[in-house]
Design a protein around this motif. Structure first.
Motif, PDB file in Angstrom:
ATOM      1  N   TRP A  15       0.870  -1.174   0.000  1.00  0.00           N
ATOM      2  CA  TRP A  15       0.000   0.000   0.000  1.00  0.00           C
ATOM      3  C   TRP A  15       0.909   1.226   0.000  1.00  0.00           C
ATOM      4  N   SER A  16       0.871   1.956  -1.088  1.00  0.00           N
ATOM      5  CA  SER A  16       1.793   3.087  -1.263  1.00  0.00           C
ATOM      6  C   SER A  16       1.251   4.340  -0.597  1.00  0.00           C
ATOM      7  N   VAL A  17       1.493   4.447   0.688  1.00  0.00           N
ATOM      8  CA  VAL A  17       1.101   5.653   1.422  1.00  0.00           C
ATOM      9  C   VAL A  17       2.276   6.056   2.310  1.00  0.00           C
ATOM     10  N   THR A  18       2.536   7.336   2.393  1.00  0.00           N
ATOM     11  CA  THR A  18       3.640   7.829   3.214  1.00  0.00           C
ATOM     12  C   THR A  18       3.128   8.314   4.558  1.00  0.00           C
ATOM     13  N   ALA A  19       4.043   8.475   5.492  1.00  0.00           N
ATOM     14  CA  ALA A  19       3.671   8.996   6.809  1.00  0.00           C
ATOM     15  C   ALA A  19       3.138  10.418   6.691  1.00  0.00           C
ATOM     16  N   ASP A  20       3.707  11.201   5.800  1.00  0.00           N
ATOM     17  CA  ASP A  20       3.228  12.580   5.614  1.00  0.00           C
ATOM     18  C   ASP A  20       1.794  12.605   5.097  1.00  0.00           C
ATOM     19  N   GLN A  21       1.491  11.709   4.148  1.00  0.00           N
ATOM     20  CA  GLN A  21       0.127  11.667   3.624  1.00  0.00           C
ATOM     21  C   GLN A  21      -0.848  11.222   4.705  1.00  0.00           C
ATOM     22  N   MET A  22      -0.452  10.238   5.488  1.00  0.00           N
ATOM     23  CA  MET A  22      -1.316   9.770   6.571  1.00  0.00           C
ATOM     24  C   MET A  22      -1.541  10.882   7.592  1.00  0.00           C
ATOM     25  N   GLN A  23      -0.502  11.645   7.900  1.00  0.00           N
ATOM     26  CA  GLN A  23      -0.621  12.768   8.828  1.00  0.00           C
ATOM     27  C   GLN A  23      -1.657  13.774   8.330  1.00  0.00           C
ATOM     28  N   LYS A  24      -1.641  14.067   7.026  1.00  0.00           N
ATOM     29  CA  LYS A  24      -2.605  15.016   6.456  1.00  0.00           C
ATOM     30  C   LYS A  24      -4.032  14.493   6.568  1.00  0.00           C
ATOM     31  N   TRP A  25      -4.196  13.182   6.394  1.00  0.00           N
ATOM     32  CA  TRP A  25      -5.536  12.595   6.501  1.00  0.00           C
ATOM     33  C   TRP A  25      -6.055  12.637   7.941  1.00  0.00           C
ATOM     34  N   LEU A  26      -5.167  12.382   8.895  1.00  0.00           N
ATOM     35  CA  LEU A  26      -5.603  12.259  10.291  1.00  0.00           C
ATOM     36  C   LEU A  26      -5.746  13.606  10.989  1.00  0.00           C
ATOM     37  N   ALA A  27      -4.956  14.595  10.568  1.00  0.00           N
ATOM     38  CA  ALA A  27      -4.907  15.880  11.281  1.00  0.00           C
ATOM     39  C   ALA A  27      -6.270  16.529  11.489  1.00  0.00           C
ATOM     40  N   PRO A  28      -7.181  16.547  10.487  1.00  0.00           N
ATOM     41  CA  PRO A  28      -8.491  17.173  10.720  1.00  0.00           C
ATOM     42  C   PRO A  28      -9.332  16.449  11.770  1.00  0.00           C
ATOM     43  N   HIS A  29      -8.906  15.242  12.122  1.00  0.00           N
ATOM     44  CA  HIS A  29      -9.665  14.452  13.103  1.00  0.00           C
ATOM     45  C   HIS A  29      -8.829  14.171  14.347  1.00  0.00           C
ATOM     46  N   ALA A  30      -7.907  15.079  14.642  1.00  0.00           N
ATOM     47  CA  ALA A  30      -7.071  14.928  15.835  1.00  0.00           C
ATOM     48  C   ALA A  30      -7.927  15.029  17.089  1.00  0.00           C
ATOM     49  N   PHE A  31      -7.532  14.314  18.110  1.00  0.00           N
ATOM     50  CA  PHE A  31      -8.299  14.301  19.354  1.00  0.00           C
ATOM     51  C   PHE A  31      -8.240  15.654  20.051  1.00  0.00           C
ATOM     52  N   ALA A  32      -9.392  16.082  20.567  1.00  0.00           N
ATOM     53  CA  ALA A  32      -9.484  17.276  21.406  1.00  0.00           C
ATOM     54  C   ALA A  32     -10.386  16.932  22.581  1.00  0.00           C
ATOM     55  N   PRO A  33      -9.996  17.250  23.807  1.00  0.00           N
ATOM     56  CA  PRO A  33     -10.832  16.938  24.965  1.00  0.00           C
ATOM     57  C   PRO A  33     -12.222  17.542  24.810  1.00  0.00           C
ATOM     58  N   GLY A  34     -13.227  16.799  25.259  1.00  0.00           N
ATOM     59  CA  GLY A  34     -14.602  17.276  25.163  1.00  0.00           C
ATOM     60  C   GLY A  34     -14.834  18.498  26.029  1.00  0.00           C
ATOM     61  N   ASN A  35     -15.787  19.319  25.610  1.00  0.00           N
ATOM     62  CA  ASN A  35     -16.129  20.487  26.427  1.00  0.00           C
ATOM     63  C   ASN A  35     -17.058  20.074  27.562  1.00  0.00           C
ATOM     64  N   SER A  36     -17.527  21.049  28.302  1.00  0.00           N
ATOM     65  CA  SER A  36     -18.275  20.764  29.527  1.00  0.00           C
ATOM     66  C   SER A  36     -19.631  20.116  29.287  1.00  0.00           C
ATOM     67  N   VAL A  37     -20.150  20.180  28.053  1.00  0.00           N
ATOM     68  CA  VAL A  37     -21.485  19.614  27.801  1.00  0.00           C
ATOM     69  C   VAL A  37     -21.425  18.389  26.887  1.00  0.00           C
ATOM     70  N   GLU A  38     -20.231  17.908  26.556  1.00  0.00           N
ATOM     71  CA  GLU A  38     -20.106  16.719  25.708  1.00  0.00           C
ATOM     72  C   GLU A  38     -19.833  15.493  26.563  1.00  0.00           C
ATOM     73  N   MET A  39     -20.648  14.460  26.358  1.00  0.00           N
ATOM     74  CA  MET A  39     -20.468  13.227  27.109  1.00  0.00           C
ATOM     75  C   MET A  39     -19.223  12.460  26.655  1.00  0.00           C
ATOM     76  N   GLN A  40     -18.890  12.527  25.368  1.00  0.00           N
ATOM     77  CA  GLN A  40     -17.733  11.796  24.878  1.00  0.00           C
ATOM     78  C   GLN A  40     -17.142  12.476  23.651  1.00  0.00           C
ATOM     79  N   SER A  41     -15.873  12.191  23.409  1.00  0.00           N
ATOM     80  CA  SER A  41     -15.186  12.721  22.242  1.00  0.00           C
ATOM     81  C   SER A  41     -14.151  11.684  21.812  1.00  0.00           C
ATOM     82  N   GLN A  42     -13.726  11.763  20.549  1.00  0.00           N
ATOM     83  CA  GLN A  42     -12.754  10.812  20.034  1.00  0.00           C
ATOM     84  C   GLN A  42     -11.940  11.452  18.920  1.00  0.00           C
TER      85      GLN A  42
END
Length: 321
Positions: A15-42
Motif C-alpha cells: 500500500w503506497s502511502v507515506t507517513a506525511d500523507q497519513m498525517q494530512k488525513w488524520l490531522a483534521p480528526h485529531a483528538f481534542a478533549p470534550g467540552n463541559s457539555v459533551e459526554m464523549q469525544s474521540q
C-alpha cells in the motif's frame, strides 16, 4: 509495546502511502478533549508522548496510529437522584407533580449541570499498518471498540481500501481438527486453554483453563457434537495467543526468547521504542503468514479491495469461510 489483540483487516500489498500523507488525513480528526457539555469525544492522538504533534509513527514501512476516546463518567443513579430532588421542589412550588415533559426537561437540565463536574476517562487503542504486506491491525479485544476505530479510519481516509480477511478453512473446523489429532499445524503447538461448544440448542460448553488437553477427552467431546471455539496456541516457541472463530487473535504474549531479544545497545527511550516496534512487527508479520497457511491460505488473495467510504457501515471484523 506489544499488541495484546489483533483485529485483522486487509489493505493492498504493498500500500503506497507515506507517513506525511497519513498525517494530512488524520490531522483534521485529531483528538481534542470534550467540552463541559459533551459526554464523549474521540480522535487521533500521538503514538509517542515525546512527539505530540505527530499522529503517525513510521519505521521500515510500518505505521503506528493511536485512536483516543474520552468519556464522561456520570452515573444514571446520580442523575436520577438529583432529578427526583428537583422534581419534589417543583411539585411543592406548583402544587402538582411534574408531567413527563417536565421530567424530561428536568433530567436534561440536571445532566447539563452535572457534566462539568463529572470525571473523564480516556481509552487509547493502537493501530498497526503494515504497508509492505497489506495488513491493518487494531489492538482491541472488544468488537465495539474496533468498530469505533474503523469508523474514524473511514471518516479520516476517503476511499480507504480496507478489506476483510477470508481464509479457505474455517478456524472452527481447523481448531476442532487440531484438538482431535492432539497436534497443532506446522510451527504451532497447542497450549492448555480451550473452549468447546455444541451448536445444538442449549449451547453446552466445556472450558479448559491451564489444564492438559487429553486427546481422548477432546475426542469424546467432539464426537458428542461439540466444536472448538477458542484455542490457546504458541507459534515457534516465540509468541503465545488465543485463536477465535472470527480470526480475532487475543491474549498475545511474547515469550522469553523474544523478551531477551531487545536491542541491548539502545541508549534511550526512543531507541528502545524503535527496537521494540521493529521486533514486534517482524514477529507478528511472520506469525500471521504461518497462521494463514495453516488455515489453507487466503481466498481471492489476488483481488483488489473495495474502498470503504465514510457513508458506508463500519467494516465487519475478519470474515471466514
Amino acid at each position: 509495546m506489544w499488541f495484546k489483540n489483533l483485529q485483522l483487516h486487509r489493505l493492498p500489498a504493498p500500500w503506497s502511502v507515506t507517513a506525511d500523507q497519513m498525517q494530512k488525513w488524520l490531522a483534521p480528526h485529531a483528538f481534542a478533549p470534550g467540552n463541559s457539555v459533551e459526554m464523549q469525544s474521540q480522535g487521533w492522538a500521538a503514538p509517542r508522548d515525546n512527539a505530540p504533534d505527530s499522529l503517525v509513527y513510521a519505521l521500515n514501512g510500518q505505521l503506528l496510529l493511536m485512536f483516543r476516546a474520552e468519556k464522561k463518567l456520570l452515573p444514571a443513579s446520580v442523575v436520577t437522584q438529583f432529578t427526583k430532588a428537583r422534581a419534589a421542589d417543583l411539585e411543592e412550588q406548583q402544587g402538582f407533580k411534574p408531567g413527563r415533559k417536565q421530567m424530561r426537561e428536568l433530567k436534561e437540565q440536571v445532566t447539563n449541570e452535572l457534566l462539568p463536574r463529572a470525571f473523564s476517562i480516556r481509552r487509547d487503542t493502537r493501530v498497526w499498518i503494515d504497508c509492505r504486506n497489506g495488513w491493518l491491525v487494531i489492538d482491541a479485544a472488544s468488537q465495539a471498540v474496533a468498530d469505533e476505530v474503523r469508523g474514524l479510519l473511514v471518516k479520516s481516509i476517503d476511499q480507504l481500501p480496507l478489506g476483510t480477511v477470508q481464509v479457505t478453512q474455517s478456524p472452527v473446523a481447523a481448531m476442532t481438527q487440531w484438538l482431535l489429532s492432539g497436534e497443532g499445524p506446522a510451527g504451532f503447538t497447542l497450549d492448555q486453554d480451550t473452549e468447546l461448544r455444541s451448536p445444538a440448542e442449549g449451547n453446552a460448553t466445556v472450558r479448559y483453563v491451564g489444564h492438559t488437553l487429553d486427546t481422548e477427552d477432546m475426542r469424546r467431546h467432539i464426537e458428542a457434537g461439540k466444536q472448538c471455539m477458542r484455542l490457546a496456541m504458541t507459534w515457534n516457541d516465540r509468541v503465545s495467543f488465543v485463536l477465535t472463530p472470527s480470526l480475532t487473535i487475543k491474549r498475545i504474549a511474547p515469550l522469553d526468547v523474544l523478551k531477551e531479544a531487545g536491542d541491548p545497545t539502545a541508549q534511550n527511550d526512543d531507541e528502545s521504542f524503535d527496537s521494540d516496534f521493529t521486533l514486534m512487527t517482524a514477529e507478528l508479520e511472520r506469525m500471521l503468514g504461518d497462521l494463514l497457511d495453516a488455515l489453507g491460505g487466503e481466498k481471492g488473495s489476488g483481488q483488489h479491495n473495495e474502498p470503504a467510504r465514510a457513508q458506508d457501515k463500519a467494516t465487519p471484523q475478519a470474515v471466514v469461510a
